[in-house]
Design a protein around this motif. Sequence first.
Motif, PDB file in Angstrom:
ATOM      1  N   GLU A  30       0.800  -1.222   0.000  1.00 40.94           N
ATOM      2  CA  GLU A  30       0.000   0.000   0.000  1.00 40.94           C
ATOM      3  C   GLU A  30       0.833   1.273   0.000  1.00 40.94           C
ATOM      4  O   GLU A  30       0.365   2.307  -0.432  1.00 40.94           O
ATOM      5  CB  GLU A  30      -0.937   0.021   1.226  1.00 40.94           C
ATOM      6  CG  GLU A  30      -2.012  -1.045   1.167  1.00 40.94           C
ATOM      7  CD  GLU A  30      -3.082  -0.850   2.218  1.00 40.94           C
ATOM      8  OE1 GLU A  30      -2.882  -0.036   3.139  1.00 40.94           O
ATOM      9  OE2 GLU A  30      -4.131  -1.521   2.123  1.00 40.94           O
ATOM     10  N   ASP A  31       2.040   1.235   0.509  1.00 39.57           N
ATOM     11  CA  ASP A  31       2.825   2.447   0.687  1.00 39.57           C
ATOM     12  C   ASP A  31       3.431   2.927  -0.624  1.00 39.57           C
ATOM     13  O   ASP A  31       3.527   2.188  -1.606  1.00 39.57           O
ATOM     14  CB  ASP A  31       3.960   2.197   1.700  1.00 39.57           C
ATOM     15  CG  ASP A  31       3.437   1.750   3.045  1.00 39.57           C
ATOM     16  OD1 ASP A  31       2.463   2.349   3.513  1.00 39.57           O
ATOM     17  OD2 ASP A  31       4.006   0.802   3.617  1.00 39.57           O
ATOM     18  N   GLN A  32       3.874   4.154  -0.607  1.00 37.91           N
ATOM     19  CA  GLN A  32       4.657   4.674  -1.732  1.00 37.91           C
ATOM     20  C   GLN A  32       5.995   3.960  -1.778  1.00 37.91           C
ATOM     21  O   GLN A  32       6.651   3.770  -0.755  1.00 37.91           O
ATOM     22  CB  GLN A  32       4.870   6.181  -1.563  1.00 37.91           C
ATOM     23  CG  GLN A  32       5.670   6.814  -2.694  1.00 37.91           C
ATOM     24  CD  GLN A  32       5.850   8.309  -2.486  1.00 37.91           C
ATOM     25  OE1 GLN A  32       5.302   8.884  -1.549  1.00 37.91           O
ATOM     26  NE2 GLN A  32       6.613   8.931  -3.362  1.00 37.91           N
ATOM     27  N   LYS A  33       6.413   3.545  -2.978  1.00 35.87           N
ATOM     28  CA  LYS A  33       7.653   2.768  -3.092  1.00 35.87           C
ATOM     29  C   LYS A  33       8.869   3.622  -2.847  1.00 35.87           C
ATOM     30  O   LYS A  33       8.977   4.749  -3.322  1.00 35.87           O
ATOM     31  CB  LYS A  33       7.736   2.115  -4.473  1.00 35.87           C
ATOM     32  CG  LYS A  33       8.981   1.245  -4.644  1.00 35.87           C
ATOM     33  CD  LYS A  33       8.818   0.202  -5.718  1.00 35.87           C
ATOM     34  CE  LYS A  33       8.720   0.783  -7.097  1.00 35.87           C
ATOM     35  NZ  LYS A  33       8.705  -0.258  -8.137  1.00 35.87           N
ATOM     36  N   MET A  34       9.798   3.048  -2.076  1.00 33.58           N
ATOM     37  CA  MET A  34      11.090   3.681  -1.847  1.00 33.58           C
ATOM     38  C   MET A  34      12.163   2.645  -2.141  1.00 33.58           C
ATOM     39  O   MET A  34      12.065   1.497  -1.702  1.00 33.58           O
ATOM     40  CB  MET A  34      11.221   4.150  -0.401  1.00 33.58           C
ATOM     41  CG  MET A  34      12.608   4.666  -0.056  1.00 33.58           C
ATOM     42  SD  MET A  34      12.780   5.077   1.697  1.00 33.58           S
ATOM     43  CE  MET A  34      14.524   5.505   1.758  1.00 33.58           C
ATOM     44  N   LEU A  35      13.184   3.025  -2.897  1.00 35.47           N
ATOM     45  CA  LEU A  35      14.307   2.150  -3.201  1.00 35.47           C
ATOM     46  C   LEU A  35      15.556   2.639  -2.467  1.00 35.47           C
ATOM     47  O   LEU A  35      15.585   3.748  -1.955  1.00 35.47           O
ATOM     48  CB  LEU A  35      14.565   2.115  -4.710  1.00 35.47           C
ATOM     49  CG  LEU A  35      13.384   1.700  -5.587  1.00 35.47           C
ATOM     50  CD1 LEU A  35      13.761   1.825  -7.059  1.00 35.47           C
ATOM     51  CD2 LEU A  35      12.926   0.284  -5.265  1.00 35.47           C
ATOM     52  N   ALA A  36      16.576   1.791  -2.425  1.00 37.37           N
ATOM     53  CA  ALA A  36      17.849   2.162  -1.798  1.00 37.37           C
ATOM     54  C   ALA A  36      18.949   2.222  -2.842  1.00 37.37           C
ATOM     55  O   ALA A  36      20.102   1.881  -2.570  1.00 37.37           O
ATOM     56  CB  ALA A  36      18.213   1.175  -0.688  1.00 37.37           C
ATOM     57  N   ASP A  37      18.587   2.671  -4.051  1.00 38.67           N
ATOM     58  CA  ASP A  37      19.598   2.742  -5.105  1.00 38.67           C
ATOM     59  C   ASP A  37      20.612   3.859  -4.864  1.00 38.67           C
ATOM     60  O   ASP A  37      21.677   3.866  -5.485  1.00 38.67           O
ATOM     61  CB  ASP A  37      18.951   2.899  -6.480  1.00 38.67           C
ATOM     62  CG  ASP A  37      17.898   3.996  -6.535  1.00 38.67           C
ATOM     63  OD1 ASP A  37      17.772   4.744  -5.546  1.00 38.67           O
ATOM     64  OD2 ASP A  37      17.216   4.096  -7.567  1.00 38.67           O
ATOM     65  N   TYR A  38      20.295   4.786  -3.944  1.00 40.38           N
ATOM     66  CA  TYR A  38      21.275   5.813  -3.591  1.00 40.38           C
ATOM     67  C   TYR A  38      22.527   5.183  -2.982  1.00 40.38           C
ATOM     68  O   TYR A  38      23.632   5.740  -3.075  1.00 40.38           O
ATOM     69  CB  TYR A  38      20.668   6.821  -2.602  1.00 40.38           C
ATOM     70  CG  TYR A  38      20.367   6.225  -1.247  1.00 40.38           C
ATOM     71  CD1 TYR A  38      21.296   6.274  -0.218  1.00 40.38           C
ATOM     72  CD2 TYR A  38      19.150   5.598  -1.004  1.00 40.38           C
ATOM     73  CE1 TYR A  38      21.030   5.713   1.016  1.00 40.38           C
ATOM     74  CE2 TYR A  38      18.871   5.039   0.224  1.00 40.38           C
ATOM     75  CZ  TYR A  38      19.812   5.100   1.236  1.00 40.38           C
ATOM     76  OH  TYR A  38      19.542   4.529   2.460  1.00 40.38           O
TER      77      TYR A  38
END
Length: 424
Positions: free
Chosen positions: A94-102
């Motif tokens: 349900e949440d907005q997607k966050m990636l750790a590509d930083y």
Amino acid sequence: MAPKKIIIDTDPGIDDILALLLALSSKPEELEVLLISLTFGNIEVKNCLRNVVSMFHILEREMQWRRDNGKPEGYGTLRAFRPVVAVGAEDPLEDQKMLADYFHGTDGLGGIHASVSPSSHSQHCVGASFDPAVDPEGIQPVQTGAVGDHSFIPSKLPAHKEILRALRANEPDTVTLVAVGPLTNLALAAAEDPETFLRVKEVVVMGGAINEPGNVTPVGEFNAYADAVAAARVFALTSPSPNSTLPITTSPLLPPYPENLSRQLTLRLFPLDITLRHNLSRGQFREAVTPLLAAGSPLAEWVDAFMGHTFRTLERLHPGHVGDAAELSMHDPVCVWYAMTSEDPKWAPSANSPEDIRIETQGQWSRGMCVIDRRSRHKIEGDEESSSDHGLWLSSRAGNRIMRMDASPAEATFGQIMIDRMFG
């Protein structure tokens, strides 16, 4: 003695790849990796798949190089058992997607695919082997001669269905599920068939922070933050009354659990509190890899490429992490190490375990936070909410029951153990 059976649910990522290499470097009598199920997380799931296929190709080249040079091949469990690889969730529930590509780079391995390409064949293998349109019913091995045909079996099923298939195919309490990414695949499996999901021996989760700050917000650790609803739903299965801690949701894919489940989930949580104490220094890595690079090891070349990026990123993000003293925390590998060595009595949960740890899903600033009750209050019998106990925190028949791991047999030496295993 039969090998331990594990499923690894992962979002490879740098430390995820190290965790997979650690598992696959086992002896066949130690471990059988039944399934590698992939989820979004550190990077998009399609890049996770590319990284895993590339890893298998590199390992085939590495074992051939070792044979050609009269060295032990290693990676015995990989040679004895071909794991299934299944692609899973592309987005959180349900949440907005966050990636750790930083941190990991857009490809998950510090841009390695732009500089060190294992094989042009691997891209064809990724596209053809996992195309559900080819065979929507399930597993089909790749054709002889394709990259990875000796190493893994690609599945056409979504990862959460493949998790359920593996649990049905094995006796209850014989498979450990090691989850080192967001828990979306696990939550989907549990929602579809909770009783089959509860056949698992235990779920080992890398996630959360209890007495440490978070690593993506002041209170949020990445995996718990990336899909807080999924984490909360999986944690709820540890409760005598799972629906007492379920997050609020309107999704038809996420119904309440049945009232009378046959058992509670055993979940061992490895939060930042313990994983930050298991590290690999740049000096340790450099000392191990330098002679192997000179000798022409394909695995050393590949790992050195993305680890170089990682240590440079550490220097940029964290003051004081410079030179050979820079340390990378082995968040995911330590969970695999537990699954491999769980009988060691030096593994120990916190003194308060099992603990009622719940994942915050609604807060503006606290998404993914591990919430615990720090009050000194008497427990209340019953499962009815009272004016003095909103949320049933004091009820003896509600709340989660999490085994929070707090001590290991290899805290000071784990980085070296892992390197020795990987490079043999």
